[in-house]
Design an enzyme around this catalytic site. Structure first.
Site, PDB file in Angstrom:
ATOM      1  N   GLY A   1      23.218  70.202  54.854  1.00  0.00           N
ATOM      2  CA  GLY A   1      22.863  69.117  55.781  1.00  0.00           C
ATOM      3  C   GLY A   1      21.653  68.317  55.343  1.00  0.00           C
ATOM      4  O   GLY A   1      20.991  67.689  56.177  1.00  0.00           O
ATOM      5  N   ARG A   2      21.338  68.365  54.087  1.00  0.00           N
ATOM      6  CA  ARG A   2      20.178  67.630  53.542  1.00  0.00           C
ATOM      7  C   ARG A   2      18.838  68.117  54.090  1.00  0.00           C
ATOM      8  O   ARG A   2      17.828  67.459  53.954  1.00  0.00           O
ATOM      9  CB  ARG A   2      20.316  66.103  53.761  1.00  0.00           C
ATOM     10  CG  ARG A   2      21.502  65.495  52.999  1.00  0.00           C
ATOM     11  CD  ARG A   2      21.320  65.752  51.506  1.00  0.00           C
ATOM     12  NE  ARG A   2      22.383  65.176  50.660  1.00  0.00           N
ATOM     13  CZ  ARG A   2      23.353  65.879  50.059  1.00  0.00           C
ATOM     14  NH1 ARG A   2      23.460  67.189  50.260  1.00  0.00           N
ATOM     15  NH2 ARG A   2      24.215  65.298  49.263  1.00  0.00           N
TER      16      ARG A   2
END
Ligand SMILES: Cc1cc2nc3c(=O)[nH]c(=O)nc-3n(C[C@H](O)[C@H](O)[C@H](O)COP(=O)(O)O)c2cc1C
Length: 214
Positions: free
Chosen positions: A192-193
């Site tokens: 999810g970065r």
């Protein structure tokens, strides 16, 4: 060319994380651990790093070099002392470098002041190099123009014949530099970065650490 949609290239990073209470006080400990894991994981050229220097006001410069030494205070690499990077480092003795271990989804960034290694240190390393690389160091005036490939190959042959059967001395214009650690930042890819980033900065001989946003 196939129609590669560069903007759509993305990957989920799931290999690991940096746990706050497990972080060492000294980042060199973690750097050594990550480097050993990169070697064990058979990453291609685990010691390759992008080295950034300052060529002049408003002019950065970057290229790959191979890390050849690691101590508690510095990393080192070898090069031609007349090359562009050496000119940069003589004028502005500071550097930053980045290592990307793709297989482990890890990046390390290092910055600090730069000093030349001693002649004895450069001699020791030069002696340990394969003969071909020793000849190459004499044959190539790194970063200067060459007329064609043949000129380089002729230089190589000339040096090979000159030192036939003899030990090859280190050229005076070839040797090492060390980057003395001031900052070391660890980046571990996460889903999810929400990647982990831990920045260590040294002030008055003491390391401070700070988690920073990805
Ligand atoms: C993987 C890799 C490793 C390299 N390692 C070195 C090195 O250790 N020392 C070096 O002088 N050049 C090395 N080079 C070549 C440099 O990237 C660069 O072309 C050369 O040093 C000239 O740079 P300069 O003109 O900025 O001085 C390497 C290149 C690659 C792709």
């Amino acid at each position: 060319m196939t129609d590669i949609k560069i903007a759509d290239l993305r990957k989920q990073y799931k290999k690991g994380g940096l746990v706050d209470h497990e972080l060492p006080e000294n980042p060199v400990e973690l750097f050594r651990k990550w480097f050993e894991e990169a070697v064990e994981s058979e990453v291609i050229e685990p010691n390759a790093m992008a080295l950034a220097t300052v060529t002049g006001a408003e002019t950065p410069n970057v290229r790959m070099v191979l890390m050849k030494g690691l101590t508690d205070h510095s990393i080192s690499f070898y090069t031609n002392y007349e090359s562009q990077k050496a000119k940069d480092l003589n004028a502005y003795p500071v550097a930053a470098c980045t290592i990307w271990w793709a297989e482990l989804e890890r990046q390390v960034r290092i910055s600090g002041k730069v000093e030349k290694l001693t002649a004895a240190e450069s001699d020791d390393y030069f002696r340990s190099r394969p003969r071909e690389s020793q000849i190459g160091a004499w044959a190539s005036n790194q970063s200067r123009p060459v007329a064609n490939r043949k000129e380089l190959e002729d230089n190589f042959k000339e040096i090979e014949e000159k030192y036939d059967g003899e030990e090859i001395p280190r050229p005076e214009d070839w040797g090492g530099f060390k980057i003395i650690f001031e900052t070391i930042e660890f980046w571990q890819g996460r889903p999810g970065r929400l990647h982990d980033r831990i920045l260590y900065q040294q002030t008055a001989g003491k390391w401070n650490q700070q988690r920073i946003a990805p």
